[in-house]
Design an enzyme around this catalytic site. Structure first.
Site, PDB file in Angstrom:
ATOM      1  N   ASP A  11       0.771  -1.433   0.067  1.00 47.50           N
ATOM      2  CA  ASP A  11      -0.056  -0.142  -0.295  1.00 47.50           C
ATOM      3  C   ASP A  11       0.404   1.019   0.035  1.00 47.50           C
ATOM      4  O   ASP A  11       1.000   2.243  -0.791  1.00 47.50           O
ATOM      5  CB  ASP A  11      -0.739  -0.262   1.403  1.00 47.50           C
ATOM      6  CG  ASP A  11      -2.342   0.999   1.097  1.00 47.50           C
ATOM      7  OD1 ASP A  11      -2.256   1.284  -0.245  1.00 47.50           O
ATOM      8  OD2 ASP A  11      -2.296   1.547   2.193  1.00 47.50           O
ATOM      9  N   ASN A  15      -5.633  10.951  23.938  1.00 42.91           N
ATOM     10  CA  ASN A  15      -4.918  10.674  23.032  1.00 42.91           C
ATOM     11  C   ASN A  15      -4.684   8.813  23.143  1.00 42.91           C
ATOM     12  O   ASN A  15      -4.307   7.832  22.500  1.00 42.91           O
ATOM     13  CB  ASN A  15      -3.183  11.766  22.422  1.00 42.91           C
ATOM     14  CG  ASN A  15      -3.635  12.845  22.011  1.00 42.91           C
ATOM     15  OD1 ASN A  15      -4.900  13.250  21.507  1.00 42.91           O
ATOM     16  ND2 ASN A  15      -2.736  13.435  22.697  1.00 42.91           N
TER      17      ASN A  15
END
Length: 377
Positions: free
Chosen positions: A134, A280
Protein backbone atom coordinates in the site's frame (compact mmCIF):
# COMPACT_ATOMS: atom_id res chain seq x y z
CA UNK A 1 17.23 -24.09 -11.03
CA UNK A 2 13.95 -25.19 -12.57
CA UNK A 3 11.97 -21.95 -12.12
CA UNK A 4 8.74 -23.56 -13.30
CA UNK A 5 8.96 -26.08 -10.47
CA UNK A 6 10.12 -23.41 -8.06
CA UNK A 7 7.04 -21.36 -8.88
CA UNK A 8 4.80 -24.28 -7.96
CA UNK A 9 6.64 -24.66 -4.67
CA UNK A 10 6.13 -20.97 -3.91
CA UNK A 11 2.42 -21.27 -4.68
CA UNK A 12 2.09 -24.28 -2.39
CA UNK A 13 3.95 -22.53 0.42
CA UNK A 14 1.82 -19.41 0.06
CA UNK A 15 -1.26 -21.48 0.80
CA UNK A 16 0.40 -22.94 3.88
CA UNK A 17 0.94 -19.48 5.38
CA UNK A 18 -2.57 -18.20 4.69
CA UNK A 19 -2.20 -16.27 1.45
CA UNK A 20 -5.54 -16.51 -0.34
CA UNK A 21 -4.26 -15.80 -3.83
CA UNK A 22 -0.85 -15.39 -5.44
CA UNK A 23 0.18 -14.30 -8.91
CA UNK A 24 3.39 -13.62 -10.82
CA UNK A 25 4.09 -10.69 -13.10
CA UNK A 26 6.98 -9.41 -15.18
CA UNK A 27 8.99 -6.47 -13.89
CA UNK A 28 8.59 -4.56 -17.14
CA UNK A 29 7.70 -0.87 -17.13
CA UNK A 30 4.04 -0.14 -16.43
CA UNK A 31 3.66 2.00 -19.54
CA UNK A 32 -0.10 2.49 -19.54
CA UNK A 33 -0.06 3.30 -15.84
CA UNK A 34 2.70 5.86 -16.39
CA UNK A 35 0.52 7.68 -18.91
CA UNK A 36 -2.46 7.61 -16.52
CA UNK A 37 -0.41 8.91 -13.61
CA UNK A 38 0.96 11.78 -15.64
CA UNK A 39 -2.59 12.62 -16.68
CA UNK A 40 -3.65 12.45 -13.01
CA UNK A 41 -0.95 14.97 -12.16
CA UNK A 42 -2.07 17.29 -14.95
CA UNK A 43 -5.65 17.17 -13.68
CA UNK A 44 -4.53 17.45 -10.02
CA UNK A 45 -6.46 14.31 -9.12
CA UNK A 46 -3.78 12.91 -6.77
CA UNK A 47 -4.43 12.52 -3.06
CA UNK A 48 -0.99 13.70 -1.97
CA UNK A 49 -0.40 10.43 -0.12
CA UNK A 50 1.38 8.89 -3.12
CA UNK A 51 5.00 7.85 -2.64
CA UNK A 52 7.77 8.42 -5.14
CA UNK A 53 7.95 9.93 -8.62
CA UNK A 54 5.92 8.67 -11.57
CA UNK A 55 9.04 6.88 -12.78
CA UNK A 56 9.62 5.15 -9.45
CA UNK A 57 5.96 4.12 -9.35
CA UNK A 58 6.04 2.55 -12.81
CA UNK A 59 9.60 1.24 -13.32
CA UNK A 60 10.37 -1.63 -10.92
CA UNK A 61 14.10 -1.62 -11.80
CA UNK A 62 14.37 1.80 -10.14
CA UNK A 63 13.42 0.10 -6.87
CA UNK A 64 15.40 -3.11 -7.39
CA UNK A 65 18.03 -2.83 -10.16
CA UNK A 66 18.02 -6.57 -10.87
CA UNK A 67 14.23 -6.90 -10.91
CA UNK A 68 12.91 -9.63 -13.19
CA UNK A 69 9.51 -10.46 -11.73
CA UNK A 70 6.99 -9.37 -9.14
CA UNK A 71 5.01 -11.67 -6.86
CA UNK A 72 1.57 -10.32 -6.01
CA UNK A 73 -0.44 -11.60 -3.05
CA UNK A 74 -4.02 -11.10 -1.94
CA UNK A 75 -5.72 -11.72 1.41
CA UNK A 76 -9.51 -11.67 1.62
CA UNK A 77 -11.29 -9.66 4.30
CA UNK A 78 -14.89 -9.71 5.59
CA UNK A 79 -17.68 -7.62 4.13
CA UNK A 80 -20.19 -8.30 6.91
CA UNK A 81 -19.97 -7.69 10.66
CA UNK A 82 -21.53 -10.17 13.06
CA UNK A 83 -23.56 -8.69 15.93
CA UNK A 84 -23.19 -5.13 14.65
CA UNK A 85 -24.59 -2.63 17.18
CA UNK A 86 -27.46 -0.41 16.02
CA UNK A 87 -27.15 3.32 15.67
CA UNK A 88 -30.26 4.77 17.27
CA UNK A 89 -31.64 8.12 18.30
CA UNK A 90 -29.78 9.53 21.28
CA UNK A 91 -27.06 6.87 20.89
CA UNK A 92 -25.65 7.46 17.41
CA UNK A 93 -22.69 5.57 16.01
CA UNK A 94 -20.12 6.15 13.31
CA UNK A 95 -18.50 3.59 11.02
CA UNK A 96 -15.00 2.70 9.84
CA UNK A 97 -14.78 1.25 6.34
CA UNK A 98 -14.26 -2.48 5.92
CA UNK A 99 -10.59 -2.02 5.02
CA UNK A 100 -10.08 -0.78 8.58
CA UNK A 101 -11.74 -3.72 10.31
CA UNK A 102 -9.53 -5.85 12.52
CA UNK A 103 -5.77 -5.56 12.79
CA UNK A 104 -4.00 -3.10 10.51
CA UNK A 105 -3.70 -4.97 7.21
CA UNK A 106 -0.27 -3.46 6.54
CA UNK A 107 1.12 -5.45 9.47
CA UNK A 108 -0.63 -8.66 8.46
CA UNK A 109 0.49 -8.52 4.82
CA UNK A 110 4.03 -7.56 5.76
CA UNK A 111 4.15 -10.66 7.94
CA UNK A 112 3.05 -12.86 5.02
CA UNK A 113 5.50 -11.19 2.63
CA UNK A 114 8.33 -11.57 5.14
CA UNK A 115 7.61 -15.27 5.50
CA UNK A 116 7.36 -15.66 1.75
CA UNK A 117 10.64 -13.81 1.33
CA UNK A 118 12.34 -16.06 3.88
CA UNK A 119 11.14 -19.09 1.92
CA UNK A 120 12.61 -17.66 -1.29
CA UNK A 121 15.88 -16.90 0.50
CA UNK A 122 16.11 -20.44 1.81
CA UNK A 123 15.53 -21.99 -1.61
CA UNK A 124 17.44 -19.42 -3.66
CA UNK A 125 20.21 -17.76 -1.59
CA UNK A 126 21.08 -15.27 -4.35
CA UNK A 127 17.60 -13.78 -4.22
CA UNK A 128 17.13 -10.03 -4.07
CA UNK A 129 13.82 -8.72 -2.74
CA UNK A 130 11.86 -5.57 -2.11
CA UNK A 131 8.44 -5.88 -0.51
CA UNK A 132 5.61 -3.33 -0.49
CA UNK A 133 2.13 -2.99 0.96
CA UNK A 134 0.00 0.00 0.00
CA UNK A 135 2.51 2.66 1.05
CA UNK A 136 5.27 1.63 -1.38
CA UNK A 137 6.04 3.22 -4.72
CA UNK A 138 4.44 0.59 -6.94
CA UNK A 139 0.71 0.48 -7.52
CA UNK A 140 -0.57 -2.64 -5.76
CA UNK A 141 -3.52 -2.68 -8.15
CA UNK A 142 -1.43 -2.44 -11.31
CA UNK A 143 0.84 -5.26 -10.12
CA UNK A 144 -2.12 -7.45 -9.11
CA UNK A 145 -3.81 -6.84 -12.42
CA UNK A 146 -0.70 -7.82 -14.40
CA UNK A 147 -0.20 -10.86 -12.15
CA UNK A 148 -3.69 -12.22 -12.82
CA UNK A 149 -5.04 -11.64 -9.30
CA UNK A 150 -8.02 -9.81 -10.76
CA UNK A 151 -8.98 -6.98 -13.07
CA UNK A 152 -9.14 -3.28 -12.23
CA UNK A 153 -12.81 -2.35 -12.05
CA UNK A 154 -14.53 0.94 -12.77
CA UNK A 155 -14.51 1.53 -9.01
CA UNK A 156 -10.68 1.57 -9.17
CA UNK A 157 -10.46 -1.61 -7.07
CA UNK A 158 -8.99 -4.94 -8.12
CA UNK A 159 -11.89 -7.37 -8.49
CA UNK A 160 -10.99 -11.02 -8.08
CA UNK A 161 -13.18 -13.85 -9.40
CA UNK A 162 -13.21 -15.54 -5.97
CA UNK A 163 -13.32 -12.74 -3.39
CA UNK A 164 -14.69 -9.77 -5.30
CA UNK A 165 -12.84 -6.58 -4.43
CA UNK A 166 -12.65 -7.35 -0.71
CA UNK A 167 -8.93 -8.15 -0.79
CA UNK A 168 -5.77 -6.58 0.54
CA UNK A 169 -2.81 -6.53 -1.83
CA UNK A 170 0.95 -6.63 -1.47
CA UNK A 171 3.95 -7.52 -3.62
CA UNK A 172 7.53 -8.71 -3.69
CA UNK A 173 9.84 -7.41 -6.39
CA UNK A 174 12.50 -10.05 -7.07
CA UNK A 175 15.41 -10.90 -9.33
CA UNK A 176 14.02 -14.42 -9.85
CA UNK A 177 12.78 -14.93 -13.45
CA UNK A 178 9.39 -16.48 -12.66
CA UNK A 179 7.09 -17.21 -15.57
CA UNK A 180 4.36 -14.53 -15.49
CA UNK A 181 0.68 -15.39 -15.14
CA UNK A 182 -2.03 -14.28 -17.54
CA UNK A 183 -4.14 -11.24 -16.64
CA UNK A 184 -7.84 -11.70 -15.87
CA UNK A 185 -10.30 -10.31 -18.40
CA UNK A 186 -12.12 -7.12 -17.42
CA UNK A 187 -15.77 -8.04 -16.92
CA UNK A 188 -17.34 -4.75 -15.80
CA UNK A 189 -18.86 -4.49 -19.26
CA UNK A 190 -21.55 -1.82 -19.52
CA UNK A 191 -22.16 -1.80 -15.77
CA UNK A 192 -21.77 1.71 -14.37
CA UNK A 193 -23.38 1.26 -10.95
CA UNK A 194 -20.35 2.30 -8.91
CA UNK A 195 -19.76 5.45 -10.94
CA UNK A 196 -23.42 6.46 -10.57
CA UNK A 197 -23.50 5.63 -6.85
CA UNK A 198 -20.37 7.54 -5.79
CA UNK A 199 -21.66 10.15 -3.30
CA UNK A 200 -19.33 12.91 -4.52
CA UNK A 201 -18.78 12.04 -8.17
CA UNK A 202 -15.16 11.10 -7.47
CA UNK A 203 -15.27 8.31 -10.06
CA UNK A 204 -14.94 10.47 -13.14
CA UNK A 205 -15.22 7.53 -15.50
CA UNK A 206 -14.47 3.86 -15.40
CA UNK A 207 -11.12 3.42 -13.69
CA UNK A 208 -10.32 7.10 -13.12
CA UNK A 209 -10.57 8.60 -9.66
CA UNK A 210 -10.40 12.21 -8.55
CA UNK A 211 -8.95 11.55 -5.10
CA UNK A 212 -9.65 15.14 -4.06
CA UNK A 213 -13.39 14.32 -4.17
CA UNK A 214 -13.20 10.78 -2.79
CA UNK A 215 -14.77 10.41 0.67
CA UNK A 216 -12.19 7.76 1.56
CA UNK A 217 -9.50 10.43 1.07
CA UNK A 218 -11.50 13.31 2.55
CA UNK A 219 -12.10 11.47 5.83
CA UNK A 220 -8.31 11.31 6.28
CA UNK A 221 -7.62 15.02 5.83
CA UNK A 222 -6.94 17.14 8.89
CA UNK A 223 -8.20 20.56 7.82
CA UNK A 224 -11.76 21.84 7.60
CA UNK A 225 -13.79 19.65 5.28
CA UNK A 226 -15.06 21.64 2.28
CA UNK A 227 -18.73 22.57 2.66
CA UNK A 228 -19.95 20.58 -0.31
CA UNK A 229 -18.77 17.32 1.25
CA UNK A 230 -20.06 17.83 4.80
CA UNK A 231 -23.55 16.62 3.99
CA UNK A 232 -22.14 13.72 1.95
CA UNK A 233 -20.01 12.14 4.66
CA UNK A 234 -22.96 10.75 6.64
CA UNK A 235 -21.70 8.80 9.63
CA UNK A 236 -18.40 7.76 8.05
CA UNK A 237 -15.45 8.19 10.38
CA UNK A 238 -12.83 6.72 8.10
CA UNK A 239 -13.03 5.56 4.50
CA UNK A 240 -15.98 4.82 2.24
CA UNK A 241 -17.34 1.52 0.96
CA UNK A 242 -20.08 2.68 -1.40
CA UNK A 243 -18.35 1.79 -4.67
CA UNK A 244 -17.67 -1.70 -3.31
CA UNK A 245 -21.01 -2.43 -1.66
CA UNK A 246 -22.98 -1.56 -4.81
CA UNK A 247 -20.76 -3.65 -7.10
CA UNK A 248 -22.58 -6.74 -8.48
CA UNK A 249 -19.28 -8.64 -8.34
CA UNK A 250 -19.38 -8.30 -4.54
CA UNK A 251 -22.88 -9.66 -4.12
CA UNK A 252 -22.95 -12.40 -1.46
CA UNK A 253 -19.17 -12.08 -1.01
CA UNK A 254 -18.12 -12.39 2.63
CA UNK A 255 -14.98 -14.27 3.66
CA UNK A 256 -13.71 -14.71 7.19
CA UNK A 257 -10.43 -16.50 6.48
CA UNK A 258 -8.24 -14.50 8.83
CA UNK A 259 -8.84 -13.96 12.52
CA UNK A 260 -6.74 -10.78 12.35
CA UNK A 261 -9.35 -9.11 10.14
CA UNK A 262 -12.38 -9.85 12.30
CA UNK A 263 -13.87 -6.54 13.46
CA UNK A 264 -14.57 -5.56 17.04
CA UNK A 265 -18.02 -3.95 16.64
CA UNK A 266 -17.39 -1.40 19.41
CA UNK A 267 -14.18 -0.30 17.70
CA UNK A 268 -15.28 -0.08 14.06
CA UNK A 269 -18.82 1.13 14.80
CA UNK A 270 -18.20 3.30 17.87
CA UNK A 271 -20.55 5.66 19.66
CA UNK A 272 -20.01 9.16 18.35
CA UNK A 273 -20.35 11.42 21.37
CA UNK A 274 -17.67 9.69 23.52
CA UNK A 275 -15.20 10.23 20.66
CA UNK A 276 -15.38 13.97 21.24
CA UNK A 277 -13.71 13.78 24.66
CA UNK A 278 -11.35 10.85 24.12
CA UNK A 279 -7.72 11.49 25.13
CA UNK A 280 -4.73 10.68 22.92
CA UNK A 281 -3.88 7.75 25.18
CA UNK A 282 -7.42 6.40 25.13
CA UNK A 283 -7.58 6.78 21.37
CA UNK A 284 -4.35 4.85 20.91
CA UNK A 285 -5.45 2.11 23.30
CA UNK A 286 -8.82 1.62 21.61
CA UNK A 287 -8.08 2.35 17.95
CA UNK A 288 -4.29 2.18 17.61
CA UNK A 289 -4.23 -1.32 16.12
CA UNK A 290 -6.55 -0.54 13.16
CA UNK A 291 -5.42 1.07 9.92
CA UNK A 292 -7.98 3.86 10.30
CA UNK A 293 -6.05 5.33 13.23
CA UNK A 294 -2.94 6.26 11.26
CA UNK A 295 -3.80 9.97 10.99
CA UNK A 296 -4.52 10.29 14.70
CA UNK A 297 -7.70 11.30 16.49
CA UNK A 298 -8.25 14.77 15.00
CA UNK A 299 -9.76 13.69 11.64
CA UNK A 300 -11.88 11.07 13.42
CA UNK A 301 -13.21 13.65 15.88
CA UNK A 302 -13.93 16.14 13.11
CA UNK A 303 -15.82 13.44 11.21
CA UNK A 304 -17.69 12.47 14.38
CA UNK A 305 -18.89 16.06 14.74
CA UNK A 306 -20.09 16.03 11.13
CA UNK A 307 -21.87 12.72 11.74
CA UNK A 308 -23.65 14.10 14.82
CA UNK A 309 -24.69 17.11 12.73
CA UNK A 310 -25.90 14.74 10.02
CA UNK A 311 -28.13 13.03 12.59
CA UNK A 312 -29.05 16.40 14.17
CA UNK A 313 -28.32 14.68 17.48
CA UNK A 314 -29.62 17.03 20.18
CA UNK A 315 -28.06 14.93 22.94
CA UNK A 316 -24.60 15.97 21.70
CA UNK A 317 -25.26 19.73 21.94
CA UNK A 318 -23.60 20.15 25.34
CA UNK A 319 -20.44 18.39 24.24
CA UNK A 320 -20.30 20.33 20.96
CA UNK A 321 -20.63 23.62 22.86
CA UNK A 322 -17.74 22.57 25.10
CA UNK A 323 -15.57 21.83 22.06
CA UNK A 324 -16.51 25.08 20.34
CA UNK A 325 -15.54 27.10 23.41
CA UNK A 326 -12.59 25.23 24.86
CA UNK A 327 -10.86 22.97 22.32
CA UNK A 328 -7.39 24.29 21.39
CA UNK A 329 -7.69 23.09 17.77
CA UNK A 330 -9.34 25.57 15.37
CA UNK A 331 -10.63 22.82 13.07
CA UNK A 332 -12.49 21.18 15.94
CA UNK A 333 -13.84 24.47 17.33
CA UNK A 334 -15.02 25.62 13.93
CA UNK A 335 -16.52 22.29 12.89
CA UNK A 336 -18.35 22.11 16.23
CA UNK A 337 -19.82 25.57 15.58
CA UNK A 338 -21.00 24.51 12.14
CA UNK A 339 -22.42 21.29 13.59
CA UNK A 340 -24.34 23.19 16.25
CA UNK A 341 -25.88 25.38 13.59
CA UNK A 342 -26.84 22.31 11.61
CA UNK A 343 -28.56 20.77 14.67
CA UNK A 344 -30.39 24.05 14.95
CA UNK A 345 -31.71 24.24 18.51
CA UNK A 346 -32.15 27.75 20.03
CA UNK A 347 -29.44 27.03 22.61
CA UNK A 348 -27.07 26.14 19.74
CA UNK A 349 -27.35 29.56 18.15
CA UNK A 350 -27.12 31.29 21.51
CA UNK A 351 -23.91 29.40 22.31
CA UNK A 352 -22.40 30.29 18.93
CA UNK A 353 -23.15 33.97 19.45
CA UNK A 354 -21.56 33.89 22.91
CA UNK A 355 -18.47 32.07 21.67
CA UNK A 356 -18.00 34.54 18.80
CA UNK A 357 -17.29 37.29 21.29
CA UNK A 358 -14.15 35.52 22.50
CA UNK A 359 -12.96 33.74 19.32
CA UNK A 360 -9.94 35.20 17.53
CA UNK A 361 -9.22 32.67 14.80
CA UNK A 362 -10.54 33.94 11.45
CA UNK A 363 -11.39 30.50 10.11
CA UNK A 364 -13.31 29.58 13.25
CA UNK A 365 -15.21 32.87 13.10
CA UNK A 366 -16.09 32.09 9.49
CA UNK A 367 -17.45 28.69 10.57
CA UNK A 368 -19.43 30.34 13.36
CA UNK A 369 -20.97 32.70 10.83
CA UNK A 370 -21.99 29.72 8.71
CA UNK A 371 -23.44 28.05 11.80
CA UNK A 372 -25.56 31.12 12.60
CA UNK A 373 -26.85 31.23 9.02
CA UNK A 374 -28.65 27.92 9.57
CA UNK A 375 -31.08 29.92 11.74
CA UNK A 376 -32.30 31.68 8.63
CA UNK A 377 -32.95 28.50 6.64
Amino acid sequence: MDFHQFKEEVIAYSKEIGIDKIGFASADVFGELKSRLKRQEELQYQSGFEKGSVEERTEPVRLLPGAQSIISIALAYPSKMHNAPKSKKGDRRGIFCRASWGQDYHDVLRDRLQRLGAFLQEKFPEVELKSMVDTGELSDRAVAERAGIGFSGKNCAVITPEFGSYVYLGELVTNIPFVPDEPVDDSCGDCNICVDACPTGALIQGGQLNAQRCIAFLTQTKDFLPDEFRTKIGNRLYGCDTCQTVCPKNRKIDFHHHEEFEPDPEVVKPKLTPLLSISNRQFKEKFGFISGSWRGKKPIQRNAILALAHYRDETAVGELIRLMKDDPRPVIRGTAAWGLGKIGKPECFQAIEEAREHEQDEQVLFEMEKGVRFQQQ
